[in-house]
Write a protein that holds these residues in place. Sequence first.
Motif, PDB file in Angstrom:
ATOM      1  N   VAL B 335       0.838  -1.196   0.000  1.00 19.83           N
ATOM      2  CA  VAL B 335       0.000   0.000   0.000  1.00 19.83           C
ATOM      3  C   VAL B 335       0.871   1.242   0.000  1.00 19.83           C
ATOM      4  N   LEU B 336       1.905   1.228   0.841  1.00 19.00           N
ATOM      5  CA  LEU B 336       2.788   2.394   0.913  1.00 19.00           C
ATOM      6  C   LEU B 336       3.415   2.668  -0.444  1.00 19.00           C
ATOM      7  N   ARG B 337       3.854   1.591  -1.091  1.00 17.03           N
ATOM      8  CA  ARG B 337       4.502   1.751  -2.391  1.00 17.03           C
ATOM      9  C   ARG B 337       3.520   2.384  -3.384  1.00 17.03           C
ATOM     10  N   GLU B 338       2.312   1.885  -3.368  1.00 22.08           N
ATOM     11  CA  GLU B 338       1.341   2.415  -4.321  1.00 22.08           C
ATOM     12  C   GLU B 338       0.955   3.857  -3.991  1.00 22.08           C
ATOM     13  N   LEU B 339       0.841   4.118  -2.688  1.00 20.65           N
ATOM     14  CA  LEU B 339       0.505   5.485  -2.284  1.00 20.65           C
ATOM     15  C   LEU B 339       1.575   6.458  -2.750  1.00 20.65           C
ATOM     16  N   LEU B 340       2.818   6.046  -2.536  1.00 16.97           N
ATOM     17  CA  LEU B 340       3.916   6.935  -2.910  1.00 16.97           C
ATOM     18  C   LEU B 340       3.975   7.104  -4.414  1.00 16.97           C
ATOM     19  N   GLU B 341       3.644   6.045  -5.125  1.00 14.06           N
ATOM     20  CA  GLU B 341       3.639   6.141  -6.573  1.00 14.06           C
ATOM     21  C   GLU B 341       2.622   7.208  -7.007  1.00 14.06           C
ATOM     22  N   THR B 342       1.448   7.137  -6.397  1.00  9.01           N
ATOM     23  CA  THR B 342       0.432   8.134  -6.723  1.00  9.01           C
ATOM     24  C   THR B 342       0.898   9.516  -6.322  1.00  9.01           C
ATOM     25  N   TRP B 343       1.502   9.569  -5.159  1.00 12.20           N
ATOM     26  CA  TRP B 343       1.953  10.861  -4.657  1.00 12.20           C
ATOM     27  C   TRP B 343       3.006  11.454  -5.584  1.00 12.20           C
ATOM     28  N   GLY B 344       3.812  10.580  -6.135  1.00  9.10           N
ATOM     29  CA  GLY B 344       4.914  11.065  -6.957  1.00  9.10           C
ATOM     30  C   GLY B 344       4.527  11.362  -8.388  1.00  9.10           C
ATOM     31  N   SER B 345       3.342  10.955  -8.787  1.00 14.01           N
ATOM     32  CA  SER B 345       3.045  11.160 -10.198  1.00 14.01           C
ATOM     33  C   SER B 345       2.543  12.568 -10.420  1.00 14.01           C
ATOM     34  N   SER B 346       3.139  13.235 -11.400  1.00 15.08           N
ATOM     35  CA  SER B 346       2.817  14.651 -11.579  1.00 15.08           C
ATOM     36  C   SER B 346       1.418  14.815 -12.139  1.00 15.08           C
ATOM     37  N   SER B 347       0.972  13.870 -12.922  1.00 14.93           N
ATOM     38  CA  SER B 347      -0.364  14.055 -13.481  1.00 14.93           C
ATOM     39  C   SER B 347      -1.412  13.877 -12.390  1.00 14.93           C
ATOM     40  N   ALA B 348      -1.151  12.942 -11.485  1.00 13.66           N
ATOM     41  CA  ALA B 348      -2.087  12.789 -10.368  1.00 13.66           C
ATOM     42  C   ALA B 348      -2.135  14.068  -9.563  1.00 13.66           C
ATOM     43  N   MET B 349      -0.962  14.684  -9.419  1.00 15.87           N
ATOM     44  CA  MET B 349      -0.923  15.914  -8.639  1.00 15.87           C
ATOM     45  C   MET B 349      -1.721  17.019  -9.315  1.00 15.87           C
ATOM     46  N   ARG B 350      -1.625  17.061 -10.628  1.00 14.15           N
ATOM     47  CA  ARG B 350      -2.335  18.131 -11.333  1.00 14.15           C
ATOM     48  C   ARG B 350      -3.835  17.930 -11.284  1.00 14.15           C
ATOM     49  N   HIS B 351      -4.252  16.681 -11.339  1.00 12.65           N
ATOM     50  CA  HIS B 351      -5.681  16.456 -11.505  1.00 12.65           C
ATOM     51  C   HIS B 351      -6.423  16.110 -10.215  1.00 12.65           C
ATOM     52  N   ALA B 352      -5.672  15.862  -9.173  1.00 11.68           N
ATOM     53  CA  ALA B 352      -6.364  15.539  -7.926  1.00 11.68           C
ATOM     54  C   ALA B 352      -6.595  16.818  -7.143  1.00 11.68           C
ATOM     55  N   PRO B 353      -7.752  16.966  -6.540  1.00 14.74           N
ATOM     56  CA  PRO B 353      -7.977  18.149  -5.712  1.00 14.74           C
ATOM     57  C   PRO B 353      -7.111  18.115  -4.467  1.00 14.74           C
ATOM     58  N   LEU B 354      -6.931  19.277  -3.890  1.00 21.13           N
ATOM     59  CA  LEU B 354      -6.024  19.392  -2.754  1.00 21.13           C
ATOM     60  C   LEU B 354      -6.417  18.505  -1.573  1.00 21.13           C
ATOM     61  N   PRO B 355      -7.694  18.431  -1.219  1.00 17.00           N
ATOM     62  CA  PRO B 355      -8.049  17.552  -0.085  1.00 17.00           C
ATOM     63  C   PRO B 355      -7.621  16.105  -0.321  1.00 17.00           C
ATOM     64  N   GLN B 356      -7.726  15.663  -1.565  1.00 21.52           N
ATOM     65  CA  GLN B 356      -7.300  14.289  -1.816  1.00 21.52           C
ATOM     66  C   GLN B 356      -5.796  14.151  -1.636  1.00 21.52           C
ATOM     67  N   GLN B 357      -5.065  15.159  -2.089  1.00 23.34           N
ATOM     68  CA  GLN B 357      -3.614  15.082  -1.900  1.00 23.34           C
ATOM     69  C   GLN B 357      -3.276  15.033  -0.421  1.00 23.34           C
ATOM     70  N   ARG B 358      -4.008  15.821   0.357  1.00 22.71           N
ATOM     71  CA  ARG B 358      -3.769  15.782   1.801  1.00 22.71           C
ATOM     72  C   ARG B 358      -4.063  14.389   2.351  1.00 22.71           C
ATOM     73  N   TYR B 359      -5.157  13.823   1.879  1.00 24.36           N
ATOM     74  CA  TYR B 359      -5.573  12.505   2.363  1.00 24.36           C
ATOM     75  C   TYR B 359      -4.494  11.466   2.076  1.00 24.36           C
ATOM     76  N   VAL B 360      -4.020  11.477   0.839  1.00 26.21           N
ATOM     77  CA  VAL B 360      -2.983  10.516   0.471  1.00 26.21           C
ATOM     78  C   VAL B 360      -1.730  10.765   1.303  1.00 26.21           C
ATOM     79  N   SER B 361      -1.389  12.041   1.501  1.00 24.07           N
ATOM     80  CA  SER B 361      -0.193  12.335   2.289  1.00 24.07           C
ATOM     81  C   SER B 361      -0.331  11.801   3.705  1.00 24.07           C
TER      82      SER B 361
END
Lengths: 327, 833
Positions: B335-361
């Motif tokens: 799970v950690l690996r996948e979470l970090l993968e999402t966290w690290g992907s720039s497109s996910a960062m661009r398209h995910a709203p800020l609350p979701q980024q906080r949640y993943v963090s």
Amino acid sequence: MAAPLLLPPPDPQFVLRGTQSPVHALHFREGAQAQGRPLLFSGSQGGLVHIWSLQTRRAVTTLDGHGGQCVIWLQTLPQGHQLLSQGRDLRLCLWDLAEGRNTIVDSVRLESVGFCRSAILAEGQPRWMLAMPGKGTDEIQILEMPSKTSVCTLKLEADAKPGMPMCLGLWQANCSPHPLLLAGYEDGSVALWDVSEQKVCSRIACHEEPVMGLDFDSQKARGVSGSAGKVLAVWSLDGQQALQVHRTHELTNPGVAEVTIRPDRKILATAGWDHCVRVFHWQTMRPLAVLAFHSATVQCVAFARDGLLAAGSKDQRISLWSLYPRT
Amino acid sequence: MDLVPSVVRLEVQEAIHTVSSSKDGGHILSTLGSLKRYLGEMENAAPLGEREEFTTGHFAAFLRCLASKLSPDWLELVPDGRLEELWGSFFLEGPADQAFLVLMESIEGIAGPSFRLMKMARLLAQFLREGRLAALMEGQCWRQRQPGFPQLWETLLSRVVGLPDQLGNRLQRENLDEFFPQNYFSLLGEEVVRVLQAVVDSLRGGLDCSVSFVSQVLGKACVHGRQREILGVLVPQLTTLTQGSCLWQRVCWRLVEQVPDRAMEAVLTGLVEAAPGPEVLSRLLGNLVVKNKKAHFVMTRKLLFLQYQHPVSMLQSLLGHLAMDSQRRPLLVQVLRELLETWGSSSAMRHAPLPQQRYVSKAILICLAHLGQRELEDSRDELLASMMAGVKCRLDSSLPPVRRLGMIVAEVISSRIHHEGPALKFQYEEDELSLELLALATPRPAGDGATEAGTSLMPAAGETPAETVASAVPPSGPEDSVSELDSDDEFVPHDMSGDRELKSNKAPMYLRDCMEALTTSEDAERWEAALGALEGLVYRSPAATQEVSVELAKVLLHLEERTCVAGFEGLRQRTLVAVTITDPARVTEYLTSQFYALNYSLRQRMDILDVLTLAAQELSRPGRPGRAPQPGSPNPGTRCLPAQAASRPGSTVAPDWRLVVEERIRSKTRRFSKGPPRQGAAGDPNEFNSVAGYFFFPLIQRFDRPLVTFDLLGEDHLVLGRLTHTLGALMYLAVNTTVAAPMGKALLEFVWGLRFHVDAYVRQGLLSAISSVLLSVPAQRLLEDLPDELLEAGSWLADVAEKDPDEDCRTLALKALLLLERLRDRLLPRSSP
């Protein structure tokens, strides 16, 4: 911190103008004349000594005895009719002021060209003691007056290298017959001499910069010294006559020309190079006021017995302040 | 053998006949009484075989007959309600499932509100009160042994779960308290516990039974969205029951396992939410994640990546649950690996709203807190790579919250993973969020058993920073011990606030001296004094300033902070603004040309934009005296605030625009108040009118021509964002000027070209620019000159308001849409039929 209501910064009670030259020395003479208010003596860079009446706030007399050279120290003898003035013309003059006279009755030749102010110890006896910078760089000379006989020369051991003495203070403890001398040196140290035995009782380095002024409270056996640096040092004397740094107080701006404790030993004032006079509570060293009036370096401060504070500055003015008047 | 059933059948037929046709109360009473024998529990009970036949074969039919007969007249046949009591007892004492079905059926069959409906509903309420539901479900647990009746089960299920809906529909306003969903599902929860208790008891007794039906009830109730009610009762009870009892735990596991796949998500979400901590969750779920595919998907993907509305406590329970067992632990690493993968992907960062980024963090930090060094060691490189990618694209972002998030997470990760080298360290302001995140990252002590008592995790997590703060404060003792207590009362300190460091007074008196000091002086104090004096000099001598304005602007623009001067940036900016105001045309020309010149840093370019905005604002301020305000005059907050905020990135943009819009609305609202007559501001010519073009057009012309060092459309999107905000602000300030219409046209074109920009900050600027066009350009001109552009902008705004991932963008678009709507209403009041 504790007091929620702060007094506004005080203003001078009045200002004396007319020395026409920077003021370097101030001294109050207490009301021997029973006129109520004392006289104020001021010594200027132009070599004149002004005598001010605090009643009329005008200069009463001007004494010219130093050939245009700066007057750096003024002191009256306890009898009240004689004034000592030290000038940079290497003369220490004794004036007779009794019955309106103003003549030089005697003078002592100084050997040092430094800025060190002399000190006296006179307790009503006809004979009194004078300490002044001596001939050698780090020497202090003790004379017995008025005979002008040299008692001794105080000199630290050869390897101490304290530099010139910068300020002196003579006093005698009540219990002991030995007169003691405090001397602040150029290297920032303060030494306590036992004059009669001609030896250093104790010496501490309390400043990084030359000591510019000191004052001693013999009742609490504590003294304070200011230097060219930012720190005000309070030191105390223990039973074995050893000096110890009691505490230090950091100032906002460096440079203290003179430190004076009020005669009732409640507050003290410093003459700052930052144009300000700072007032502290002597017991706690709590800052009480910053007197900002002058537009140039304050050179000297003096207290009258009734608590009046006088400050003389390079801007040629003398300001008088009434703070925490004695009740 | 053949005869016996017919005896029962004959008697039932006889009874049905009697009940339906007889008018003799006594006869009916005796008939019913004799049939009651078959329900057992009486001294003269019928033999077991007959009872069984009655209950399986004839009971339902008989109940139906009873139900149909119900009417006031019929009940009156026997006085004092004995008949009614007897009638009800058949429903309450007979087999619960059949009674329940008949009850529901007949309630459904009654057309409208009537005596019969109310009677049946009351009976049903009594049925519920007497715990017959538990009997019903319990019956299904035993029935498992026989070949089941899937049909019956389905019907039962939908009736049990759909009861509140049906009763609500049927009874409308007459509905009884028992049938309100919140009451009913709580009751259902309690009944489930009772059934489980019975199951556990029978398992202890060595009897086999199944909880499959209960699971299905649970699943269906959760699918209907009633997790909170049913689990709110169920979970706390199970928490205490499963403590220290393996049997209970196994029954629980079984219960969740048997939930049908389609209901699994609803049940799991509800359970994770309701469970007070990982320990409890583990007791309730066991190793379900490993065994059940659907559960695996829900727990490791859906709750973490696809949803982000859940509170942190839920993340804590979920991830803590994964960490608690050796079988589940590998999942946590994954799970950690996948979470970090999402966290690290720039497109996910661009398209995910800020609350979701906080949640993943937050999820990442919790995972890190649970995992040990050894486990992290194995996938270190991978984690590091994802982290670096994520940090890079986050630090590139022009939104401060995103940057801060990147810094915090990166610091924690690097300190955990990359422990031989120096850990990453960023500078950021601590706030509530950062404290919360950092608190999450510290591993919780093992014996944190507060969860047992049913307290939620949130306060526990929240307390940690508070405690550390409290303990960080050193115990304050008396400051100095005064040996003798002098009464200090007479020595009240004076105000010493004026006690400052002494500065030598070397400020130059003339403008040219100032410039010389700034350019050539080696004396730091003189340089500082010159800088401090300059603004005042500029205002005092406008004529002298105009002679050297461009040179002065050049000097100031290139000024570097040589010594550490407090407020250097502000001083320089204010002075530049002063120069610009004094000689707007020439200085603006110079500044705008320098904005697109080669050798400038981004900082300088952004300074230019800020200065232009502030100067424009000052020029357009109504009632600006001919003489400029005193240098360093107070309250720059009131007049510089909107523009400054508009040109700064970040969330402050939204409230300020709201202010602007509100102000406009206020100014447009006609009030019939009787307030004191207000002094209208004296009319002044708008000084910005004549120079607005100098500010605006040079800036907007050349944004699409990249230089070697400066590429607005490329990676310098931070400056582009500032540029769009500045243009919007200039447009807004140009209200009531003659150039507003061409400016608006140019700005709309500019916006059109950039509308799909990837950077949210740029988009925010564009949206606010549209708002200012709508506010500033006269409505008549807008509709006459730019109808097509407006239409296009409108459709774009609608699109953004609906789909943009950034919340601020959506809000801004909505506001612009409202403005557009208002404009349309005002101009075309009668066009719409």
